[in-house]
Structure formats: structure tokens, C-alpha cells
Design an enzyme around this catalytic site. Sequence first.
Site, PDB file in Angstrom:
ATOM      1  N   LYS A   1       0.851  -1.187   0.000  1.00  0.00           N
ATOM      2  CA  LYS A   1       0.000   0.000   0.000  1.00  0.00           C
ATOM      3  C   LYS A   1       0.882   1.230   0.000  1.00  0.00           C
ATOM      4  CE  LYS A   1      -4.102   1.681  -0.271  1.00  0.00           C
ATOM      5  NZ  LYS A   1      -4.885   1.419  -1.468  1.00  0.00           N
TER       6      LYS A   1
ATOM      7  N   SER B   1      -8.449  -0.076  -5.360  1.00  0.00           N
ATOM      8  CA  SER B   1      -8.758   0.197  -3.961  1.00  0.00           C
ATOM      9  C   SER B   1     -10.265   0.380  -3.789  1.00  0.00           C
ATOM     10  CB  SER B   1      -7.967   1.412  -3.467  1.00  0.00           C
ATOM     11  OG  SER B   1      -7.702   1.283  -2.084  1.00  0.00           O
TER      12      SER B   1
END
Length: 509
Positions: free
Chosen positions: A112, A307
Site C-alpha cells: 500500500k 482500492s
Amino acid sequence: LNDFLKAIDHAKKDKNIKGVLMDMNNVKGSWASLEEVRNKLIELKSEGKFIIAYADMYFNSSYYLASVANEVYLTNNGELVFNGLSRKLTFFKNALDKLGVEVQTFKVGKFKSAVEPFLLDKMSEANREQNLSFLNSFYDKMLKGISEERELDIYLLDSLADNLIIRNAEDAFQYKMVDSLLYKDQIIEIIKDKLGLDSNEDINTVDINTYNKSIKENVPDIDNKKIAVVFASGDIVDGKGDKESIGGARLSKTIRKLRKNKDIKAMVLRVNSPGGSALASEIIWREIQKTKEIMPVIVSMGNLAASGGYYISCLADTIVAQPNTITGSIGVFGLIPNMQELFEGKLGFSFDLVKTGKYGDLGSMTRKVTDSESSIIQKSVNDIYDLFLTRVSEGRKMDKDMVHEIAQGRVWTGIQAKEIGLVDVIGGLEKAIEIAAAKIDLEEYSITEYPQRKEKPWTFVLDALENKTATKSILKENMGKYYYQYKSISDMSRTNTIQARVPYFIEVY
């Protein structure tokens, strides 16, 4: 894009259209969008229509699109830039250090990388790995497509790019990347010859926008058998959002409205989003869940469905993506800037407050987060990530531990996502609509699009005044490629909830 594809599709069957001339100068667009246009042009070519492409200068993406043409021309002394692909990220840490701003981050997932521009001055090894992975996937797809349409050896193409062998127009012609080096007037004469016209006769032409407006679609008059196509483009934000974002409340209302329409038998959700608010993503997910109880829901991914964009997609009956769609990035993060040094040390501000409880000023930007506050925020991030994994696990019918293995914020291309089970079918919007029709066993149906277009010209002026679209357009035009660096910082400055997003603009050169 949808209008563009409709125009090409109509031209396939239009006896008045004999061919297409593509001016490839200043061609811009995402790789996934170019892929959809390219596939539609291949269909047009298969109907016997000729396609001619020309440009003063080609770049990787514009040449990839041009390579579908029967004939590709380059202006004398023009340029073909064929040097492989690259991707550059902007890092803000050193600038923030100079300003006295510390960005406190909370995240889940080693890939991430959303927070990296605020913490590092270069990519982490995990981020470098995932960037190189999807860049190679893009590159392989580009070489394969050019090789097939131009009938050039794929290893030769790789060598041409890797060694920068194409350095001028003559090189491009020598290595058969283009068919000839011509000025535009010479190309016009070639077209006249194809049409059987004398050199003093004019060619009857129409640009694609004018042509699209003139099309009278042969849509079956079927009011009670409709497929709804819902376009969800931009950052996912709380509330209504605007024309350049996906407002959780607004999109949820749209889905709820069409779900109650008994004439609508299936929904296709076209997602083009880097994600955004985790809460807004969950609210949209809930409406999709309710809709799926009544009708099939198909997702068509555009350039980016990552996402939060994947969060709102994962429950669909079928997920359709382009080979070079960017998706995945199943991860969560939160940011709280500590601007105490900037305000107190550099600007001379001081702050004082009163509060009724220990956490009354949680999230303040004028001091450092305490250890106990950090634990609370990190737990919240962890909980949302766990919920994200659950949503994907249930939607994709995958073991939750397996989802975690391919998640952790990692970004995938459409091709890679299909291999690991995050995507079902490679294709575009048209393919998604075909799948929706097949699921409800309809051969004839009409399509209704959401949000519905406003035809009255003054509504666009009012919209521009209300949501500052005009201001964004001016900034984009004047800042050029640096607009997206500005937008990245601007988006983060407005972030007040935990995010499931890719907070940077993905462009491959």
C-alpha cells in the site's frame, strides 16, 4: 469514450463510410481507453473499411493505436518515439520537511504505497516491484498488439525499443514501423485514389463528433426490457460529490432509483476510479448488494478501478476489465499531517485549547499524535482492511487468507487480475453489456445511461459555477502534467476519513 465507440460501431455498417483517416497528433487517453478504441477499429477494418493513420510525431501510446491502420504514415522529418515505457512518481517528503510538516501515516499492506510520497524520497522495494510488474504487463501487451497488426517480429520490436534504434523518420521507415514518409497533401491524394476521385475533386469528409451527432440509433422500442449502464468516474467521496467525483450519497441514490424501476432488468456499472473514502465505498457496496438481489450486476472496469474502485466492484456477478486496466490495491490508509513546526516554528503561530475529554481534539493538525491515539487510529484502519478482505472474499467466493495474499495494497493489471481471480473476463463496456443481456436471456433490449445527460445548455453553466469544474479545467490546462501533482496534494489536504485509494495519478509514458 462511449460516444466515440458508438460512432465507430455505426460506421462499420454505414455504406457511406468507406474508410477512416486518423490524425494521431496530440492523441491522449488512458491505455485502457485506447485499447477499447483499438479493438473497435479492428472490427471496422474487418468489415472492409480502410484505415489510414498519420502524424508528425508518434509516441508509444499513439503509435500503439495507429498500428491497427492498414497504412501508417509519418511526416517527412517527423519523429516516432519508440523507447519502451516508464513511470515516474513524485515524492513530497523533502519539501514537507523544509516546510516543517510531518505526515503521520496509518496503513495496512506492504504494497500500500499510497503513503510513500509523504514519507520517502524514492520508491520502496515493494512499490518498485509492483510498478515494474504492471509496467512489464503493459509493455508486453503493447508489443504483442503492434506485432500482430504490423506483422513485425516481437523480439525485433523489443530490440528496437530497448536500444532506441528508431532515432529519425528514415529509421522508422527502414524498420517498417511506418509504410511511407509523406506530407498530408500526399496522403490526401492516396485517399482520393482509393475512392476513385480525380485529383481536383474534393473528398466528402465528416469528423467523428459531427458524425456521432448525426447518428439515429436503431434502438429497439422496448420500454420494459432495459439494461442500465451506470458511469462511476473519479475519486470516491462522502456526500454528493461533483461531476469529477463519485459521491457516495449521489451514486447510492442513483442505484436505488434504478433498482426500483421494474423496466430495468440488469445493471452494468462502469468503474473508472482510484478509490477514496472507505465509508462512501461501503455505502455504495450496500446498494449494489441490494440491487444484486433483484437483477444481475456486471462491472466494466475502465482505466482504473483500484482500492475503493475495486471495493464497489467486487460483489458483481461478473467483472470485466481491459488487459491494461489498473485494479486491485486492496488496502487501507489514513493520514494526519502534523503542522506544529510550520505554524509555531516558522510562522510564529501559537495555539491553546480546552476540551472535555482526553480525545476531544483527536486528529488535530497542530500537534503530534499520541501513542494511545495512534493505536486507536491504526486499529480502525486494521478493522476497515479486514472488512475490505471480507467483502472481496464473499464477492469473489475466495478464501479470505488467499485474498490477503494477493491484497496488501498491491496493484495489478487486468490480465494479472484475471489470473489471480480478481477479474473474470477481459473486454470493454460492450462485452459487459453482452454478458448482462445473456444473464437475463434477452436478445433485444434498450440501454439507458446514468447519470442522465442534461441537454439544456444553461445547466452546464450552473454546474460549472456550483462545483468549480471550470476552475479545474483552467488549472489542468495551464499546469499541464504538473496538475496531477497538485491534485494529489490537494486531495490529501481534504482527506478527513480513512481512505481506500491510490492517491496518485497513474500515467505510463
